[in-house]
Design a protein around this motif. Structure first.
Motif, PDB file in Angstrom:
ATOM      1  N   GLU A 201      33.766  50.175  55.324  1.00 20.72           N
ATOM      2  CA  GLU A 201      33.557  48.795  55.783  1.00 20.72           C
ATOM      3  C   GLU A 201      33.399  47.843  54.597  1.00 20.72           C
ATOM      4  N   ILE A 202      32.667  48.276  53.595  1.00 24.76           N
ATOM      5  CA  ILE A 202      32.475  47.454  52.400  1.00 24.76           C
ATOM      6  C   ILE A 202      33.809  47.239  51.690  1.00 24.76           C
ATOM      7  N   LEU A 203      34.625  48.284  51.584  1.00 24.34           N
ATOM      8  CA  LEU A 203      35.931  48.165  50.932  1.00 24.34           C
ATOM      9  C   LEU A 203      36.859  47.216  51.692  1.00 24.34           C
ATOM     10  N   LYS A 204      36.802  47.222  53.014  1.00 26.79           N
ATOM     11  CA  LYS A 204      37.620  46.300  53.813  1.00 26.79           C
ATOM     12  C   LYS A 204      37.249  44.850  53.510  1.00 26.79           C
ATOM     13  N   VAL A 205      35.960  44.568  53.436  1.00 28.60           N
ATOM     14  CA  VAL A 205      35.505  43.212  53.122  1.00 28.60           C
ATOM     15  C   VAL A 205      35.944  42.832  51.712  1.00 28.60           C
ATOM     16  N   LYS A 206      35.784  43.749  50.771  1.00 35.04           N
ATOM     17  CA  LYS A 206      36.181  43.489  49.384  1.00 35.04           C
ATOM     18  C   LYS A 206      37.673  43.189  49.293  1.00 35.04           C
ATOM     19  N   GLU A 207      38.490  43.992  49.962  1.00 39.31           N
ATOM     20  CA  GLU A 207      39.939  43.766  49.954  1.00 39.31           C
ATOM     21  C   GLU A 207      40.296  42.404  50.542  1.00 39.31           C
ATOM     22  N   ARG A 208      39.629  42.025  51.617  1.00 40.12           N
ATOM     23  CA  ARG A 208      39.883  40.728  52.247  1.00 40.12           C
ATOM     24  C   ARG A 208      39.531  39.594  51.285  1.00 40.12           C
ATOM     25  N   LEU A 209      38.394  39.715  50.597  1.00 37.24           N
ATOM     26  CA  LEU A 209      37.956  38.665  49.681  1.00 37.24           C
ATOM     27  C   LEU A 209      38.855  38.552  48.446  1.00 37.24           C
TER      28      LEU A 209
END
Length: 162
Positions: free
Chosen positions: A130-138
Motif C-alpha cells: 500500500e505504501i509503495l502504491k502511494v509512493k508510485e502515484r506521488l
C-alpha cells in the motif's frame, strides 16, 4: 584527520556493506519480525552472499557510497542512490559507480547471490504494498535522484555529534 571519509563502493565491499546494513536494520523491530527463528549473525551471513551482486546490479543508474572510519578502515555507513531514468546519461557521477568486474567475478557474485537463503516472513508485505502504491502515484511522471538506503552505524559519541 577527519573521523570518516565518504568513498565509492566496489563489488568487494559487498559483504561489509551487507554487515553494516543488517546491523542497522536489526534495530527496527518490524525488520526483526520478518526473520522469525533467525539470528542476526545468520541474516548477516546470507546478506553477505548477496552483497556483491547487489552492488553490481543496474550500474547504469545506481551509485553507491560508503562511510569509512578513518582509524579502523571499517565501513560504518552506506548509501545507494538511484539516478533518474531519462535525465542522466550512464556516465553521470561515475566516481560513485561500482567499477566493472571480470566475467568470472560477475558469475561468482551471481552464484553466491543465488545460494543465499533470503526467505523471510512476508505477512507484513501487504502494508508495504500500500505504501509503495502511494509512493508510485506521488512520483508518477517525475524524475528524481532517489536515495534508496542510508544506514550509518556511527555512535554519536564517537565523533562528538549531539
Amino acid at each position: 584527520m577527519a573521523p570518516f571519509t565518504i568513498e565509492p563502493c566496489t563489488a568487494e565491499d559487498g559483504p561489509n556493506v551487507a554487515r553494516n546494513n543488517m546491523i542497522a536494520f536489526w534495530t527496527d523491530p518490524a525488520w526483526v519480525l520478518m526473520w522469525k527463528g533467525r539470528t542476526l549473525d545468520y541474516v548477516i551471513q546470507q546478506a553477505s552472499l548477496r552483497g556483491p551482486k547487489n552492488l553490481l546490479t543496474d550500474r547504469a543508474r545506481r551509485r553507491h557510497q560508503k562511510a569509512v572510519d578513518s582509524k579502523s578502515g571499517a565501513i560504518i555507513g552506506y548509501a545507494r542512490w538511484v539516478l533518474p531514468n531519462a535525465a542522466c546519461p550512464e556516465h553521470y557521477w561515475s566516481a560513485a559507480r561500482v567499477p566493472e568486474v571480470t566475467e568470472e567475478q560477475q558469475n561468482d557474485a551471481e552464484t553466491k547471490y543465488n545460494h543465499a537463503n533470503w526467505s523471510f516472513d512476508r505477512t507484513l508485505d501487504e502494508l508495504d504494498d500500500e505504501i509503495l502504491k502511494v509512493k508510485e502515484r506521488l512520483l508518477e511522471g517525475r524524475d528524481y535522484l532517489r536515495k534508496w538506503c542510508l544506514r550509518i552505524l556511527v555512535p554519536e559519541s564517537s565523533y562528538g555529534a549531539r
